[in-house]
Design a protein around this motif. Structure first.
Motif, PDB file in Angstrom:
ATOM      1  N   ILE A  41       0.854  -1.183   0.000  1.00 36.57           N
ATOM      2  CA  ILE A  41       0.000   0.000   0.000  1.00 36.57           C
ATOM      3  C   ILE A  41       0.891   1.235   0.000  1.00 36.57           C
ATOM      4  CG2 ILE A  41      -1.833   1.248   1.202  1.00 36.57           C
ATOM      5  CD1 ILE A  41      -2.540  -1.391   2.617  1.00 36.57           C
ATOM      6  N   ILE A  42       0.679   2.114  -0.985  1.00 33.36           N
ATOM      7  CA  ILE A  42       1.461   3.345  -1.069  1.00 33.36           C
ATOM      8  C   ILE A  42       0.521   4.536  -1.211  1.00 33.36           C
ATOM      9  CG2 ILE A  42       3.484   2.224  -2.087  1.00 33.36           C
ATOM     10  CD1 ILE A  42       2.563   3.476  -4.791  1.00 33.36           C
ATOM     11  N   GLY A  43       1.097   5.709  -1.042  1.00 33.21           N
ATOM     12  CA  GLY A  43       0.343   6.946  -1.186  1.00 33.21           C
ATOM     13  C   GLY A  43       1.060   8.064  -0.458  1.00 33.21           C
ATOM     14  N   PRO A  44       0.653   9.301  -0.678  1.00 32.57           N
ATOM     15  CA  PRO A  44       1.313  10.429  -0.005  1.00 32.57           C
ATOM     16  C   PRO A  44       1.063  10.404   1.494  1.00 32.57           C
ATOM     17  CG  PRO A  44      -0.627  11.167  -1.209  1.00 32.57           C
ATOM     18  CD  PRO A  44      -0.421   9.737  -1.581  1.00 32.57           C
ATOM     19  N   THR A 215       3.312  -7.856  -5.756  1.00 35.69           N
ATOM     20  CA  THR A 215       2.538  -8.566  -6.776  1.00 35.69           C
ATOM     21  C   THR A 215       1.164  -7.919  -6.920  1.00 35.69           C
ATOM     22  OG1 THR A 215       1.594 -10.161  -5.188  1.00 35.69           O
ATOM     23  CG2 THR A 215       3.703 -10.733  -6.208  1.00 35.69           C
ATOM     24  N   ASN A 216       0.779  -7.180  -5.892  1.00 38.04           N
ATOM     25  CA  ASN A 216      -0.488  -6.442  -5.895  1.00 38.04           C
ATOM     26  C   ASN A 216      -0.228  -5.090  -5.242  1.00 38.04           C
ATOM     27  OD1 ASN A 216      -3.450  -6.037  -6.009  1.00 38.04           O
ATOM     28  ND2 ASN A 216      -3.331  -6.186  -3.786  1.00 38.04           N
ATOM     29  N   LEU A 217      -0.408  -4.025  -6.009  1.00 41.18           N
ATOM     30  CA  LEU A 217      -0.135  -2.673  -5.532  1.00 41.18           C
ATOM     31  C   LEU A 217      -1.450  -1.947  -5.282  1.00 41.18           C
ATOM     32  CD1 LEU A 217       2.212  -0.628  -5.016  1.00 41.18           C
ATOM     33  CD2 LEU A 217       1.828   0.193  -7.350  1.00 41.18           C
ATOM     34  N   VAL A 218      -1.551  -1.333  -4.089  1.00 45.75           N
ATOM     35  CA  VAL A 218      -2.718  -0.533  -3.736  1.00 45.75           C
ATOM     36  C   VAL A 218      -2.261   0.919  -3.599  1.00 45.75           C
ATOM     37  CG1 VAL A 218      -4.513  -0.122  -2.017  1.00 45.75           C
ATOM     38  CG2 VAL A 218      -3.798  -2.463  -2.530  1.00 45.75           C
ATOM     39  N   VAL A 219      -2.851   1.809  -4.387  1.00 45.43           N
ATOM     40  CA  VAL A 219      -2.483   3.221  -4.368  1.00 45.43           C
ATOM     41  C   VAL A 219      -3.607   4.002  -3.704  1.00 45.43           C
ATOM     42  CG1 VAL A 219      -1.737   5.206  -5.734  1.00 45.43           C
ATOM     43  CG2 VAL A 219      -1.222   2.885  -6.533  1.00 45.43           C
ATOM     44  N   MET A 220      -3.253   4.744  -2.648  1.00 41.76           N
ATOM     45  CA  MET A 220      -4.233   5.537  -1.927  1.00 41.76           C
ATOM     46  C   MET A 220      -3.970   7.031  -2.082  1.00 41.76           C
ATOM     47  SD  MET A 220      -4.898   3.514   1.672  1.00 41.76           S
ATOM     48  CE  MET A 220      -6.189   4.721   2.089  1.00 41.76           C
ATOM     49  N   CYS A 221      -5.038   7.807  -2.006  1.00 38.31           N
ATOM     50  CA  CYS A 221      -4.923   9.264  -2.060  1.00 38.31           C
ATOM     51  C   CYS A 221      -6.138   9.850  -1.358  1.00 38.31           C
ATOM     52  CB  CYS A 221      -4.841   9.741  -3.500  1.00 38.31           C
ATOM     53  SG  CYS A 221      -4.525  11.531  -3.662  1.00 38.31           S
ATOM     54  N   GLY A 229      -3.767  -3.257  -8.337  1.00 41.79           N
ATOM     55  CA  GLY A 229      -3.466  -4.286  -9.312  1.00 41.79           C
ATOM     56  C   GLY A 229      -1.974  -4.507  -9.456  1.00 41.79           C
ATOM     57  N   VAL A 230      -1.579  -5.177 -10.525  1.00 39.09           N
ATOM     58  CA  VAL A 230      -0.169  -5.443 -10.807  1.00 39.09           C
ATOM     59  C   VAL A 230       0.508  -4.129 -11.185  1.00 39.09           C
ATOM     60  CG1 VAL A 230       1.428  -6.746 -12.263  1.00 39.09           C
ATOM     61  CG2 VAL A 230      -0.773  -7.754 -11.599  1.00 39.09           C
ATOM     62  N   PRO A 231       1.681  -3.799 -10.604  1.00 40.54           N
ATOM     63  CA  PRO A 231       2.329  -2.516 -10.872  1.00 40.54           C
ATOM     64  C   PRO A 231       2.497  -2.197 -12.352  1.00 40.54           C
ATOM     65  CG  PRO A 231       3.414  -3.585  -9.045  1.00 40.54           C
ATOM     66  CD  PRO A 231       2.412  -4.577  -9.571  1.00 40.54           C
ATOM     67  N   THR A 232       2.896  -3.189 -13.149  1.00 43.53           N
ATOM     68  CA  THR A 232       3.114  -2.923 -14.572  1.00 43.53           C
ATOM     69  C   THR A 232       1.820  -2.565 -15.306  1.00 43.53           C
ATOM     70  OG1 THR A 232       2.976  -5.312 -14.967  1.00 43.53           O
ATOM     71  CG2 THR A 232       5.183  -4.341 -14.785  1.00 43.53           C
ATOM     72  N   GLU A 233       0.682  -2.897 -14.710  1.00 38.67           N
ATOM     73  CA  GLU A 233      -0.598  -2.626 -15.355  1.00 38.67           C
ATOM     74  C   GLU A 233      -1.236  -1.318 -14.912  1.00 38.67           C
ATOM     75  OE1 GLU A 233      -3.119  -5.967 -14.645  1.00 38.67           O
ATOM     76  OE2 GLU A 233      -1.879  -7.372 -15.805  1.00 38.67           O
ATOM     77  N   ILE A 234      -0.901  -0.839 -13.706  1.00 37.47           N
ATOM     78  CA  ILE A 234      -1.629   0.332 -13.186  1.00 37.47           C
ATOM     79  C   ILE A 234      -0.776   1.584 -12.998  1.00 37.47           C
ATOM     80  CG2 ILE A 234      -3.270  -1.167 -11.990  1.00 37.47           C
ATOM     81  CD1 ILE A 234      -1.885  -0.312  -9.342  1.00 37.47           C
ATOM     82  N   VAL A 235       0.554   1.430 -12.911  1.00 38.77           N
ATOM     83  CA  VAL A 235       1.393   2.593 -12.632  1.00 38.77           C
ATOM     84  C   VAL A 235       1.697   3.336 -13.925  1.00 38.77           C
ATOM     85  CG1 VAL A 235       3.602   3.407 -11.712  1.00 38.77           C
ATOM     86  CG2 VAL A 235       2.382   1.548 -10.582  1.00 38.77           C
ATOM     87  N   THR A 236       1.201   4.564 -14.008  1.00 38.30           N
ATOM     88  CA  THR A 236       1.415   5.413 -15.175  1.00 38.30           C
ATOM     89  C   THR A 236       1.943   6.767 -14.721  1.00 38.30           C
ATOM     90  OG1 THR A 236      -0.825   6.352 -15.105  1.00 38.30           O
ATOM     91  CG2 THR A 236      -0.523   4.304 -16.374  1.00 38.30           C
ATOM     92  N   GLU A 237       2.490   7.531 -15.676  1.00 40.29           N
ATOM     93  CA  GLU A 237       2.966   8.874 -15.362  1.00 40.29           C
ATOM     94  C   GLU A 237       1.817   9.749 -14.878  1.00 40.29           C
ATOM     95  OE1 GLU A 237       4.836  10.045 -18.986  1.00 40.29           O
ATOM     96  OE2 GLU A 237       6.475   8.585 -18.774  1.00 40.29           O
ATOM     97  N   GLU A 238       0.643   9.576 -15.447  1.00 38.88           N
ATOM     98  CA  GLU A 238      -0.521  10.353 -15.035  1.00 38.88           C
ATOM     99  C   GLU A 238      -0.916  10.015 -13.597  1.00 38.88           C
ATOM    100  OE1 GLU A 238      -5.114  11.266 -16.510  1.00 38.88           O
ATOM    101  OE2 GLU A 238      -4.049   9.507 -17.280  1.00 38.88           O
ATOM    102  N   LEU A 239      -0.898   8.708 -13.239  1.00 42.96           N
ATOM    103  CA  LEU A 239      -1.251   8.296 -11.885  1.00 42.96           C
ATOM    104  C   LEU A 239      -0.281   8.902 -10.873  1.00 42.96           C
ATOM    105  CD1 LEU A 239      -3.006   6.390 -10.022  1.00 42.96           C
ATOM    106  CD2 LEU A 239      -1.159   4.720 -10.302  1.00 42.96           C
ATOM    107  N   VAL A 240       1.013   8.817 -11.143  1.00 42.97           N
ATOM    108  CA  VAL A 240       2.013   9.343 -10.213  1.00 42.97           C
ATOM    109  C   VAL A 240       1.845  10.851 -10.047  1.00 42.97           C
ATOM    110  CG1 VAL A 240       4.493   9.672  -9.813  1.00 42.97           C
ATOM    111  CG2 VAL A 240       3.647   7.483 -10.711  1.00 42.97           C
TER     112      VAL A 240
END
Length: 275
Positions: A41-44, A215-221, A229-240
């Motif tokens: 789980i990540i997020g600011p 293997t499973n990334l949860v992004v909170m804000c 989901g899987v980091p390679t599938e959900i992490v984008t420049e727009e998301l960051v």
């Protein structure tokens, strides 16, 4: 919410409202932890990461909604029963004064003790196995307060592993560690995940470390899950940029191929490479 492939799990939260007194941290929060995953789980800062982990472990109670384990609200379980299913390593762990490593790790067996069943061969084997898995056998007779930060973190992790729970929650296990010990702890968690059948849930601050190990990334804000989901599938420049306010480029990690976030340089930075 951006969503990758998320499989069903024993542990899930539905419609959670989490608050400290009058300050609401999260509202209508929902999450499913896939069984057998290495979930990060990540997020600011102040987005509710650690608060969510505490709710999953029943350290704090939601003001609305519920956390379920095997379809049953965690509030309905006895303390010892829940402690045999879910282990937690909090962000700040304080060892009792003058306790040796072996004795601290043995405390992980408390949920398995009963009035008519005290220390057993099974308990002894669980402690020895946890020490071996975390590489702290040679530290067994040392006092915890004389160990280095990396050694102490491995000892605390061994205590949680001695608890032998199918689900392990770790709240920022790399805090206060230098980069070498951060990687040591995360590599250890990855080894434990690959070699066992436990579900690991970590809160981390470093998005690149999260992408490498999860293997499973949860992004909170702002108290919400905005991607899972899987980091390679959900992490984008727009998301960051949306979540962290960080303009960046994403390239494949040259070691493992996972997303690697590279912050953009200022336009007036003399070191900036112009293509």
């Amino acid at each position: 919410m951006a969503q990758g492939m998320v499989t069903p799990g024993r542990l899930r939260a539905e419609n959670l409202t989490l608050a400290y007194d009058e300050r609401v941290v999260a509202r209508d929060l929902g999450i499913t932890i896939p069984d057998g995953s290495f979930t990060v789980i990540i997020g600011p800062n102040a987005c509710g990461k650690s608060t969510l982990l505490k709710a999953l472990a029943r350290i704090i109670n939601p003001t609305r909604g519920a956390v379920h384990l095997d379809g049953k609200a965690v509030s309905a379980y006895s303390t010892k029963h829940l402690a045999r299913e879910v282990g937690l390593l909090p962000q700040t762990s304080i060892a009792p004064g003058s306790i040796i490593v072996a004795d601290l790790i043995a405390r992980g067996r408390y949920p398995h003790q009963r009035m008519l069943r005290q220390w057993s061969t099974e308990d002894e084997q669980a402690v020895l196995s946890a020490m071996k898995r975390t590489g702290v056998e040679e530290l067994s007779d040392r006092f915890v307060d004389e160990l280095s930060g990396g050694q102490r973190q491995r000892v605390w992790l061994a205590m949680v592993l001695a608890q032998q729970t199918p689900i392990v929650l770790l709240d920022e296990p790399t805090t206060f560690l230098d980069i070498a010990h951060q990687i040591e702890v995360l590599d250890l968690c990855a080894d434990l995940h690959r070699k066992g059948d436990q579900t690991l849930v970590l809160v981390l601050h470093d998005i690149n470390q999260a992408c490498r190990y999860a293997t499973n990334l949860v992004v909170m804000c702002r108290g919400e899950v905005v991607a899972q989901g899987v980091p390679t599938e959900i992490v984008t420049e727009e998301l960051v940029n949306d979540v962290f306010g960080l303009p960046c480029r994403i390239i494949p990690d040259p070691e493992v191929g996972t997303p690697l976030i590279v912050p953009l340089a200022r336009l007036d930075d003399p070191r900036r490479i112009v293509n």
